[in-house]
Write a protein that holds these residues in place. Structure first.
Motif: not given
Length: 280
Positions: A97-101, A112-115, A218-220, A250-257
């Motif tokens: 919300q604060t960095v990517v969007v 442009g476009r965002a995916r 993708f952006s994220a 772009g950013f990749l978000y993974v699980g806490h473990s």
């Protein structure tokens, strides 16, 4: 070895477990260690009871038939767990919300476009949380070329996710202002997403270890609590493929473990314990 069962339980042997292991690996990249033998019996025996089979061998013979793809999907889904909730691992959505969007908003307003991609969306709490994060920072996103792809291997959970409908108790993790703005009660007492936010997510069935009929980047990408089911080689292939689907920056978000191995090989930089950015 044959495991002793009571009279109303299906026969289950080491050979049956090995067959399930091969199916899980070949169909979905799922690695089942020896320690999961009892869990496999518990999960799969439910399918046997529902279909009336009295032996694992007979059921596994059936599920491998060309005309049994629907049941093969149900078997794979029985071996995984769909546990999630809204805004799980909240820092990911705060970062989105604060960095990517804000960056994406400037880009799409300029034409442009965002995916974005929720790569294992389960029953939908993750992509709907992504959509609310997008809307909070970019309220007019639905009137621009902004979309969230939400995929899962399980067609049943994808259908539920696409409905956008949840029991009231399951929405407790949603901040009250978001719930008031983006959800309405239905006639059965559930809460459902309503209004322009519903234009953002698109829900599809997809096996992460098969071909991806996906164009563009993708952006994220959120791919969380999935690779825990895979062996090391399968995990590494998936990280590489996901990185290739990220646009530069772009950013990749993974699980806490979870951790991405060989970040340099993937062209990624770790910026937080579970957040990675693709090099420009």
């Amino acid at each position: 070895m044959t495991y002793p069962m009571s009279s109303n339980e299906a026969e289950y042997t080491d050979a049956d477990f090995e067959t399930v292991r091969r199916i899980a690996q070949d169909e979905a990249g799922i690695h089942l260690p020896e320690s999961k033998k009892t869990l496999v019996y518990s999960r799969v025996s439910r399918r046997l009871r529902e279909l009336g089979y009295t032996s694992f061998q007979a059921y596994l013979d059936f599920v491998r038939m060309p005309g049994a793809r629907d049941e093969m999907e149900k078997l794979i889904c029985a071996l995984t767990t769909n546990v999630t909730h809204f805004f799980r691992e909240k820092k990911h959505f705060e970062h989105l919300q604060t960095v990517v969007v804000p960056h994406l908003a400037a880009k799409v307003r300029a034409g442009g476009r965002a995916r974005l991609w929720s790569a294992a969306c389960s029953t939908g709490q993750e992509p709907w949380s992504m959509a609310m994060s997008v809307m909070t920072a970019f309220p007019d996103a639905p009137s621009h070329d902004v979309r969230i792809l939400a995929t899962d291997i399980n067609s049943e959970v994808v259908a539920r996710a696409a409905s956008g409908t949840y029991p009231e108790a399951e929405t407790e993790g949603i901040p009250q202002p978001c719930k008031a703005q983006y959800m309405v009660p239905d006639p059965f007492g559930d809460m459902c997403f309503s209004g322009p936010i519903c234009q953002l997510p698109a829900f599809k069935v997809l096996n992460l270890n098969a071909a991806w009929p996906i164009k563009g980047t993708f952006s994220a990408i959120f791919c969380r609590n999935v690779v825990i089911y895979f062996d090391e080689a399968t995990r590494e292939r998936l990280w590489q493929r996901l990185a290739e689907k990220l646009e530069p920056g772009g950013f990749l978000y993974v699980g806490h473990s979870e951790r991405v191995t060989f970040v340099d090989r993937c062209g990624l930089q770790q910026i937080a314990p579970t957040i990675y950015r693709k090099d420009h």
